[in-house]
Each structure stands twice: as structure tokens, then as C-alpha cells.
Design an enzyme around this catalytic site. Structure first.
Site, PDB file in Angstrom:
ATOM      1  N   CYS A 131     -15.889  -3.244   7.991  1.00 30.26           N
ATOM      2  CA  CYS A 131     -15.557  -3.316   9.418  1.00 30.26           C
ATOM      3  C   CYS A 131     -14.139  -2.819   9.655  1.00 30.26           C
ATOM      4  O   CYS A 131     -13.172  -3.512   9.315  1.00 30.26           O
ATOM      5  CB  CYS A 131     -15.715  -4.765   9.892  1.00 30.26           C
ATOM      6  SG  CYS A 131     -15.170  -5.031  11.579  1.00 30.26           S
ATOM      7  N   CYS A 134     -12.090  -4.978  12.077  1.00 33.49           N
ATOM      8  CA  CYS A 134     -11.574  -6.232  11.506  1.00 33.49           C
ATOM      9  C   CYS A 134     -10.457  -5.973  10.488  1.00 33.49           C
ATOM     10  O   CYS A 134      -9.474  -6.700  10.450  1.00 33.49           O
ATOM     11  CB  CYS A 134     -12.684  -7.009  10.789  1.00 33.49           C
ATOM     12  SG  CYS A 134     -14.290  -6.906  11.565  1.00 33.49           S
ATOM     13  N   ASP A 135     -10.621  -4.960   9.638  1.00 35.61           N
ATOM     14  CA  ASP A 135      -9.739  -4.832   8.474  1.00 35.61           C
ATOM     15  C   ASP A 135      -8.838  -3.597   8.490  1.00 35.61           C
ATOM     16  O   ASP A 135      -7.987  -3.450   7.604  1.00 35.61           O
ATOM     17  CB  ASP A 135     -10.589  -4.774   7.181  1.00 35.61           C
ATOM     18  CG  ASP A 135     -11.418  -6.038   7.018  1.00 35.61           C
ATOM     19  OD1 ASP A 135     -10.954  -7.099   7.455  1.00 35.61           O
ATOM     20  OD2 ASP A 135     -12.534  -5.957   6.469  1.00 35.61           O
TER      21      ASP A 135
END
Ligand code: NAP
Length: 302
Positions: A131, A134-135
Site C-alpha cells: 500500500c 500507507c507506507d
């Protein structure tokens, strides 16, 4: 007892909840991780009619708020077992709760597919990611690779190229499954390198990813030093718990009719976990509304 339990709080599940609530039914939505579902991983959604551009997170939040305003109840928990044979559908959750309803809508979506390489599992969270939203921030000013040729890979590459020093976009074919407009935009980015007709054959690093080996179609290999690898090679359905009550195709997607009805009376399926040709946000919400209206009609005729 609820009229309808919806399992899965992504666009399909939340749309199902919205339609059922507006038809006067009581609805519980059970979601195991993120309300809003997979779409919250999309940095920008630009193909939802009438909304030129919106972040996936904002869209997910709005879907949830809309269902909540209509009276939806929510549980953040995982369904671990079900009894769906009779007129009353029962689900049990990981935290030990149990809930009952007259109809069930399964909208559990799909989970990211892993490459299947040696050491991949140990490097997940240590360089191997699924992701970018997200990261991605962990890899600011560092080199990364994105693997895949669909819209997820293209969107991830766009997002990462805003902050990473270099983005290698690795895809097994020459042409992309994702939108041509995204490919065109990526080609204009100086820090994006296309590595086409190539597959990743090895992951390197001791405890943390330091690089990958890529093999092209002629069999020639090349090592590329990257700190992050964002895998975006599609998804696999998450229908396991319900498999006994649904007909699954060979890839694990649930068969249903036009009403989204499974082989079990009172059990409906909506969104990416359903067998169909096109898996888009628009088809997920379409399924949600079809499943909800069919479930309402089923309950009214019980
Ligand atoms: P996808 O469209 O299924 O694309 C998966 C990509 O991974 C394909 O290019 C495929 O290659 C490649 N692939 C599959 N298995 C592989 C393997 N074992 N090794 C190497 N490459 C492999 O998946 P997605 O990008 O996650 O998208 C899923 C759905 O969500 C799509 O319908 C997509 O359009 C939609 N989506 C929409 C938005 C939005 O903004 N609305 C955002 C993201 C995704 P081949 O092409 O060679 O098969």
C-alpha cells in the site's frame, strides 16, 4: 436480531447498508480492518462519475458517514464462523461476539496477492509493501520499485514518484491493463523508469530489502538496488469463511445471479469478492445496491 448483516465495510458493503437502511431495514456492518475498504488505498480516484477527483480516504469516510447517518451500526471485528442454512443467519466474530439477522450480504472484497518469492514473507513490512498510500512516506528520497500493470500499480507509481528519488515500474508485459492516461502521465516523470516485459525473480536483503533481481523475457537478469518494493499484482478474494454456502469459481470468487443471490437463500454477495468481469468502484457500489434491494425483498417475503 438485525434485518441484515453486511460483512465488509468497503464501497460495496456500505452502499448495501445505505440502500437497506433507506428501505427501512436495520443493518449491522462488520468490518475486520478498515471501513472504506481497499479504495482507501487509492491516493486519487478520478473515475467515479460526477466526482472529478477525490482521495480514496475521503471517499471511504463519506461512504461510512452516509450509512451512519441513516442508522447503520458498525462492528470492527472479524467474522470467523457462520451458520447460514436456516431462516436466521448467525455469525460469530474473532472477539467472541455473535450476531443474528434475517439476511446476510457478503462484501468482503479481496486481499493483495503476494508474488510468491522466497523470503517475501519475512520482508513484508521491511521493504516489501502492498500500500503506497500507507507506507510510501517511509521511502521519501529513496529508490523504490512498483510491481504490476493495473491501475493500482500505476497509481502507486504516480504517488511514489512525488517523493521518492527513483521509481522503477516493473511489469511483465509491454502494454498495461491500467488506464492509458496514467501511463502517459508516468512517462512524463523524470524519476520513473519503465522496466517492461520483466518479472521479479529474487528479493535481496538481510532483514530489510536492499534490492531485487529482474529477469526480462529473453532471460537476461538485472539487479536493481531499491529500499522499497510496492507489490500491486492484483487481489485474491477473501471468501474462505463462507465457502460452504457459496459456489466458488476456480479463483475463489463467489457465483451469484443478477440479484447477487448465492446458492443459499437469504445470502447475497457484492463487490470484488463476487465472480464478474469488471471490478471497479462503480461495479462495487452497483452490486451493493442490487444485493441490498434483493435482500430487502427476500425479507419482506419471508
Ligand atoms: P489488476 O487490474 O488485476 O492488475 C494486476 C496487474 O498485476 C496486471 O497488470 C497483471 O498483469 C499483474 N500480475 C498479476 N499477477 C501477476 C504475477 N503473478 N506476476 C506479475 N504480475 C502479475 O489489479 P489492480 O491494479 O489491483 O486493480 C484491481 C481493480 O481495481 C481493477 O479493476 C482496477 O481498475 C481497480 N482499481 C481502480 C482504481 C480507481 O481509481 N478507481 C484504483 C485502483 C484499482 P497482466 O496485465 O499481465 O495480467
Amino acid at each position: 436480531m438485525y434485518d441484515i448483516i453486511v460483512v465488509g465495510g468497503g464501497p460495496a458493503g456500505l452502499t448495501a447498508a445505505l440502500y437497506a437502511l433507506r428501505a427501512g431495514k436495520t443493518v449491522l456492518v462488520i468490518e475486520k480492518s478498515t471501513f472504506g475498504g481497499q479504495i482507501t488505498w487509492s491516493p486519487k480516484v478520478e473515475n467515479y462519475p460526477a466526482i472529478p477527483s477525490v482521495s480514496g480516504t475521503e471517499l471511504g469516510d463519506k461512504l461510512m458517514a452516509q450509512a451512519q447517518a441513516q442508522g447503520a451500526e458498525f462492528e470492527l471485528d472479524e467474522v470467523v464462523s457462520v451458520e447460514l442454512d436456516g431462516d436466521i443467519k448467525r455469525v460469530k466474530t474473532d472477539f467472541g461476539a455473535s450476531f443474528e439477522a434475517r439476511a446476510l450480504i457478503i462484501a468482503v472484497g479481496a486481499k493483495p496477492r503476494a508474488i510468491g518469492l522466497e523470503r517475501e514473507a519475512e520482508l513484508i513490512g521491511n521493504g516489501v509493501c502492498f500500500c503506497a498510500v500507507c507506507d510510501g512516506a517511509f521511502y521519501k528520497n529513496r529508490p523504490v520499485a512498483v510491481y504490476g500493470g493495473g491501475n493500482s500499480a500505476l497509481q502507486d507509481a504516480m504517488l511514489l514518484s512525488d517523493s521518492c528519488s527513483k521509481v522503477y515500474l516493473i511489469h511483465r508485459r509491454y502494454s498495461f491493463r491500467g488506464e492509458a492516461k496514467l501511463v502517459e502521465a508516468l512517462r512524463k516523470r523524470d524519476n520513473v523508469e519503465f522496466v517492461l516485459e520483466s518479472t521479479i525473480s529474487a528479493l535481496h536483503g538481510d532483514g530489510e530489502l536492499t534490492g531485487i533481481t529482474v529477469a526480462d523475457k529473453s532471460g537476461e537478469s538485472r539487479d536493481i538496488a531499491v529500499d522499497g518494493l510496492f507489490v500491486a499484482i492484483g487481489h485474491a478474494p477473501d471468501n474462505g469463511v463462507f465457502s460452504q454456502f457459496m459456489e466458488l469459481d476456480e479463483a475463489g470468487y463467489a457465483a451469484s445471479d443478477e440479484r447477487c443471490l448465492t446458492k443459499t437463500q437469504g445470502v447475497f454477495v457484492a463487490g470484488d469478492c463476487r465472480a464478474k468481469r469488471v471490478r471497479q468502484l462503480t461495479t462495487a457500489v452497483a452490486d451493493g445496491s442490487s444485493a441490498a434491494l434483493a435482500a430487502c425483498s427476500y425479507i419482506d417475503n419471508l
